[in-house]
Scaffold this active site. Sequence first.
Site, PDB file in Angstrom:
ATOM      1  CD  GLU A  48       9.747 -19.303 -11.048  1.00 40.64           C
ATOM      2  OE1 GLU A  48       9.526 -18.272 -10.974  1.00 40.64           O
ATOM      3  OE2 GLU A  48      10.114 -20.645 -10.658  1.00 40.64           O
ATOM      4  NE  ARG A 273       7.332 -10.268  -1.677  1.00 44.79           N
ATOM      5  CZ  ARG A 273       7.101 -10.695  -2.334  1.00 44.79           C
ATOM      6  NH1 ARG A 273       8.241 -10.184  -3.651  1.00 44.79           N
ATOM      7  NH2 ARG A 273       7.041 -12.120  -2.775  1.00 44.79           N
ATOM      8  CE  LYS A 283       6.142 -19.144  -5.606  1.00 44.38           C
ATOM      9  NZ  LYS A 283       5.416 -18.229  -6.656  1.00 44.38           N
TER      10      LYS A 283
HETATM   11  P1  ATP Z   1       7.690 -15.736  -2.597  1.00 45.97           P
HETATM   12  O1  ATP Z   1       8.749 -14.320  -3.051  1.00 45.97           O
HETATM   13  O2  ATP Z   1       6.974 -16.153  -2.260  1.00 45.97           O
HETATM   14  O3  ATP Z   1       8.099 -16.673  -4.456  1.00 45.97           O
HETATM   15  P2  ATP Z   1       7.913 -14.607  -6.026  1.00 45.97           P
HETATM   16  O4  ATP Z   1       7.564 -13.454  -6.393  1.00 45.97           O
HETATM   17  O5  ATP Z   1       8.266 -15.646  -6.338  1.00 45.97           O
HETATM   18  O6  ATP Z   1       7.216 -15.198  -4.363  1.00 45.97           O
HETATM   19  P3  ATP Z   1       5.229 -15.740  -7.914  1.00 45.97           P
HETATM   20  O7  ATP Z   1       5.419 -16.558  -8.259  1.00 45.97           O
HETATM   21  O8  ATP Z   1       6.552 -14.926  -9.030  1.00 45.97           O
HETATM   22  O9  ATP Z   1       5.817 -15.639  -6.530  1.00 45.97           O
HETATM   23  O10 ATP Z   1       4.365 -14.042  -7.799  1.00 45.97           O
HETATM   24  C1  ATP Z   1       3.634 -14.171  -8.356  1.00 45.97           C
HETATM   25  C2  ATP Z   1       2.781 -12.835  -8.477  1.00 45.97           C
HETATM   26  O11 ATP Z   1       2.128 -12.305  -7.162  1.00 45.97           O
HETATM   27  C3  ATP Z   1       3.777 -11.831  -8.990  1.00 45.97           C
HETATM   28  O12 ATP Z   1       3.577 -10.663  -9.790  1.00 45.97           O
HETATM   29  C4  ATP Z   1       5.096 -11.372  -7.621  1.00 45.97           C
HETATM   30  O13 ATP Z   1       5.059 -10.215  -7.557  1.00 45.97           O
HETATM   31  C5  ATP Z   1       3.105 -11.180  -6.860  1.00 45.97           C
HETATM   32  N1  ATP Z   1       3.633 -11.058  -5.734  1.00 45.97           N
HETATM   33  C6  ATP Z   1       4.214 -12.275  -5.185  1.00 45.97           C
HETATM   34  N2  ATP Z   1       4.418 -12.453  -3.202  1.00 45.97           N
HETATM   35  C7  ATP Z   1       3.519 -11.170  -2.964  1.00 45.97           C
HETATM   36  C8  ATP Z   1       3.838 -10.597  -1.661  1.00 45.97           C
HETATM   37  N3  ATP Z   1       3.706 -11.241  -0.769  1.00 45.97           N
HETATM   38  N4  ATP Z   1       2.444  -9.238  -2.002  1.00 45.97           N
HETATM   39  C9  ATP Z   1       1.945  -8.984  -2.648  1.00 45.97           C
HETATM   40  N5  ATP Z   1       2.091  -9.936  -3.744  1.00 45.97           N
HETATM   41  C10 ATP Z   1       3.094 -10.721  -3.960  1.00 45.97           C
HETATM   42 MG    MG Z   2       9.018 -14.711  -8.453  1.00 45.99          MG
END
Ligand code: ATP
Ligand code: MG
Length: 579
Positions: A48, A273, A283
């Site tokens: 995102e 994760r 983020k």
């Molecule tokens: P955050 O929790 O940091 O805001 P998010 O999951 O909202 O992260 P996205 O941009 O939606 O961020 O993530 C893109 C991809 O990266 C998704 O498939 C998500 O599952 C994966 N992802 C995000 N954070 C992690 C992590 N800590 N470990 C592994 N994969 C991750």
């Molecule tokens: Mg997300």
Amino acid sequence: MSKPKPDSPDTGNEPESQTTSNFIRSIIDQDVAVGKHGGRVHTRFPPEPNGYLHIGHAKSICLNFGLAADHGGLCNLRFDDTNPIKEEAEYVEAIKEDVRWLGFDWEDREYYASDYFGQLHEWAVELIRKGKAYVDDLTAEEIRQYRGTLTEAGKESPYRDRTVEENLALFESMRAGELADGSKVLRAKIDMAAGNLNMRDPVLYRILHASHHRTGDDWCIYPMYDFAHGQSDSIEKITHSLCTLEFEDHRPLYDWFIRELDIFPSRQIEFARLNLSQTVLSKRKLKQLVDEGLVSGWDDPRMPTISALRRRGYTPESIRDFADRIGVAKADSTVDVALLEHCLRVDLNKRAPRVMAVLEPLKVVIENYPEGESELLEAVNNPEDPEAGSRQIPFSRELWIEKNDFREEAPKKYFRLAPGREVRLRYGFFITCQEVVKDETTGEVVELRCTYDPETRGGYAPDGRKVRGTIHWVSAAEAVNAEVRLYDHLLKPADEVKADQAKDFKASLNPDSLKVLTGCKVEPSLEGAARESRFQFERQGYFCVDNRDSSPDHLVFNRTVTLRDTWAKIEKAQRQASA
Ligand code: ATP
Ligand code: MG
């Protein structure tokens, strides 16, 4: 890292080494073996664009691109940009740059969920026609109250039984911009008593009069993430949709959409994760640090973002190696940041040229070396890499050494310079400290008067005399000035965080995470060093030329990591604990 022993139960949580098997790989292998989707493997990385990518995303990137490549498949880059309020074009560009830097290529497969807004809207209309979606007038707060709890069924909305015609007309006026934000939503009509709360008539569309970074003002209704993510996978015919564990409970809903809309059945597989010690991987929290000025920006070298790791001096190879080693598992755990640093040291040890740099300089005058003269000494560029060759470094009467390589009162085990003591200058000569010059008012040591033994050129005495200490140095006349930034972890170690601080991550910020040293003296071969070039400063650590603030007139180095590898120790302790 050791692999699980064949007779030990596979918890799915053992760290993997190299590209060994993991449970996702096994699922994909089975799907390929039975010829599902013609044996095709197609994954995607779906960020995102509401912030910069961090090391957790790197895990997901390596997994998605890596699994596709290993199966002769493809991986798309898809921006999940359904929320116009938090998303920005700046993030899109930064994400692309980071994925590319990590070494992955999505070719022409750059997609945006927003490109599917038209299709998603048609699917919403289709659900209404099938009697599977309705327009609801309840407020957000009422919807929450009606939803019930884990132990209590939800309550049906009084608007749930609107006719198809009425729903179509209302959804059309939502879309036409005739209604205010929050006044109505479109909901799926599933089951308000479902055990899984995600199935209790989830919201599909909301009214939001906001400009979108790509679609501008074309839309004033936006699909919820849950109504966009799975269908975007279907549109792209993604075979294996890998995501983190928090989406496990959403899978039944995504599968419901697949059935009701009869669309391509992408298979979602969840994994844990990445959590990393001494930092935050969210983020939202990282943005808070940036917005509140607690760091200098998203690429502040203390941040766990890809752009910060790059600026700090990490290599893409070391991050990919780290992702391989941590593998994937089904249960949450925290990986010690020492492992990430270990992967980096292994890589840099092989390829970072060694140089000499004095961070806190103390003047040394070699009294028996002729004034105005100098000579060149040969120094090995990288003892780990014979191909790296050697270079010439100047030696002269005035040198810089490290302040802490001298002690006026030297304890017994101190083998560096002290009054009357002899040490070896790396690649140079033996020198002996004859006299200490101090500032008359402060008493601070400002200069050492030494003598050198010309017979010890290259660092060995023909008479077999030994010295215990070897120190680094730089010839004063040719030295290049530099600024050096010593970075440490963003957060304090968990065991140093007081219980009452643990809740607020900002209370755990490491107050010593940055120390700036100006007036450092580096050897002349570093003159004009290119941004992002990486070096080992002998005895001190790995350093990288800052890609933002360094210039030929003002060299700035970031300390990437020190030389001390704590991972081996941790690993040994872990082995002992599990034995
Ligand atoms: P955050 O929790 O940091 O805001 P998010 O999951 O909202 O992260 P996205 O941009 O939606 O961020 O993530 C893109 C991809 O990266 C998704 O498939 C998500 O599952 C994966 N992802 C995000 N954070 C992690 C992590 N800590 N470990 C592994 N994969 C991750
Ligand atoms: Mg997300």
